[in-house]
Design a protein around this motif. Structure first.
Motif, PDB file in Angstrom:
ATOM      1  N   TYR A  42      77.991  59.348  46.766  1.00 43.96           N
ATOM      2  CA  TYR A  42      76.631  59.168  47.290  1.00 43.96           C
ATOM      3  C   TYR A  42      76.525  59.748  48.697  1.00 43.96           C
ATOM      4  CZ  TYR A  42      72.631  56.609  49.242  1.00 43.96           C
ATOM      5  OH  TYR A  42      71.466  56.268  49.861  1.00 43.96           O
ATOM      6  N   LEU A  43      77.506  59.431  49.553  1.00 41.08           N
ATOM      7  CA  LEU A  43      77.483  59.943  50.920  1.00 41.08           C
ATOM      8  C   LEU A  43      77.744  61.445  50.969  1.00 41.08           C
ATOM      9  CD1 LEU A  43      79.410  57.153  52.856  1.00 41.08           C
ATOM     10  CD2 LEU A  43      76.941  57.526  52.767  1.00 41.08           C
ATOM     11  N   ALA A  45      77.124  63.692  48.813  1.00 40.47           N
ATOM     12  CA  ALA A  45      76.000  64.456  48.279  1.00 40.47           C
ATOM     13  C   ALA A  45      74.825  64.528  49.255  1.00 40.47           C
ATOM     14  CB  ALA A  45      75.532  63.842  46.960  1.00 40.47           C
ATOM     15  N   GLY A  46      74.899  63.764  50.354  1.00 39.91           N
ATOM     16  CA  GLY A  46      73.824  63.792  51.343  1.00 39.91           C
ATOM     17  C   GLY A  46      72.607  62.971  50.956  1.00 39.91           C
ATOM     18  N   GLN A  47      72.751  62.054  50.040  1.00 44.76           N
ATOM     19  CA  GLN A  47      71.627  61.245  49.577  1.00 44.76           C
ATOM     20  C   GLN A  47      70.981  60.391  50.674  1.00 44.76           C
ATOM     21  OE1 GLN A  47      70.101  61.258  46.562  1.00 44.76           O
ATOM     22  NE2 GLN A  47      71.406  63.010  46.141  1.00 44.76           N
ATOM     23  N   PRO A  48      71.739  59.869  51.647  1.00 41.99           N
ATOM     24  CA  PRO A  48      71.073  59.057  52.685  1.00 41.99           C
ATOM     25  C   PRO A  48      70.125  59.873  53.562  1.00 41.99           C
ATOM     26  CG  PRO A  48      73.440  58.648  52.704  1.00 41.99           C
ATOM     27  CD  PRO A  48      73.201  59.795  51.784  1.00 41.99           C
ATOM     28  N   LYS A  50      67.897  62.317  52.590  1.00 47.35           N
ATOM     29  CA  LYS A  50      66.801  62.975  51.880  1.00 47.35           C
ATOM     30  C   LYS A  50      65.475  62.517  52.475  1.00 47.35           C
ATOM     31  CE  LYS A  50      68.372  64.416  47.466  1.00 47.35           C
ATOM     32  NZ  LYS A  50      68.089  64.439  46.057  1.00 47.35           N
ATOM     33  N   TYR A  51      64.606  63.475  52.722  1.00 46.20           N
ATOM     34  CA  TYR A  51      63.269  63.189  53.219  1.00 46.20           C
ATOM     35  C   TYR A  51      62.397  62.845  52.025  1.00 46.20           C
ATOM     36  CZ  TYR A  51      58.903  63.836  55.765  1.00 46.20           C
ATOM     37  OH  TYR A  51      57.674  63.651  56.346  1.00 46.20           O
ATOM     38  N   THR A  52      61.986  61.594  51.935  1.00 48.09           N
ATOM     39  CA  THR A  52      61.266  61.117  50.751  1.00 48.09           C
ATOM     40  C   THR A  52      59.863  60.617  51.119  1.00 48.09           C
ATOM     41  OG1 THR A  52      62.153  58.888  51.016  1.00 48.09           O
ATOM     42  CG2 THR A  52      63.432  60.413  49.660  1.00 48.09           C
ATOM     43  N   ASN A  69      68.266  62.499  62.426  1.00 47.04           N
ATOM     44  CA  ASN A  69      69.523  62.723  61.709  1.00 47.04           C
ATOM     45  C   ASN A  69      70.068  64.107  62.070  1.00 47.04           C
ATOM     46  OD1 ASN A  69      69.519  60.300  59.948  1.00 47.04           O
ATOM     47  ND2 ASN A  69      67.611  61.215  59.250  1.00 47.04           N
ATOM     48  N   LYS A  74      75.025  64.196  60.038  1.00 42.99           N
ATOM     49  CA  LYS A  74      75.019  64.431  58.594  1.00 42.99           C
ATOM     50  C   LYS A  74      76.381  64.925  58.113  1.00 42.99           C
ATOM     51  CE  LYS A  74      70.186  65.766  58.168  1.00 42.99           C
ATOM     52  NZ  LYS A  74      69.288  66.869  57.806  1.00 42.99           N
ATOM     53  N   ARG A  78      78.891  63.000  55.562  1.00 46.43           N
ATOM     54  CA  ARG A  78      79.303  63.692  54.340  1.00 46.43           C
ATOM     55  C   ARG A  78      80.823  63.843  54.280  1.00 46.43           C
ATOM     56  NH1 ARG A  78      75.629  68.604  52.702  1.00 46.43           N
ATOM     57  NH2 ARG A  78      76.515  68.056  50.692  1.00 46.43           N
TER      58      ARG A  78
END
Length: 107
Positions: A42-43, A45-48, A50-52, A69, A74, A78
């Motif tokens: 999860y870390l 892959a850069g999921q934390p 993501k601009y959502t 960030n 980042k 990662r």
């Protein structure tokens, strides 16, 4: 039995642990492996980062999000995620691939 909080201020006397108490168990190894590989993936892959829609609804622009960030942060997170994945693979293969003489706790 006393409370764990009380044990912090008034610890029980020290004792020598037996080898049975310090042995690793298979469920512990499986859980450590699953957590390390899953959270590390999860870390990594850069999921934390993501601009959502959650950030958009708060009124945070993409430029502000990038400032919050920075790239060094980042890459550090990662890299830590990649290290967790490697640790998980190392931990998961410990008993059957490279340390075949390891003994586990009996249930």
């Amino acid at each position: 039995m006393s409370s764990n909080i009380v044990s912090v201020f008034n610890p029980p006397p020290q004792r020598t642990l037996s080898t049975e108490e310090t042995m690793d168990c298979v469920p512990c190894q499986v859980m450590a492996t699953m957590f390390s590989v899953g959270f590390g993936g999860y870390l990594a892959a850069g999921q934390p980062f993501k601009y959502t829609d959650k950030e958009r609804k708060k009124g945070i622009s993409l430029q502000e999000f990038e400032k919050q960030n920075p790239k060094w942060w980042k890459n550090g997170v990662r890299g830590f995620g990649g290290a967790l994945v490697i640790f998980g693979l190392f931990r998961g293969t410990e008993g059957w691939l490279w340390n075949k003489n390891k003994e586990y706790k009996k249930f």
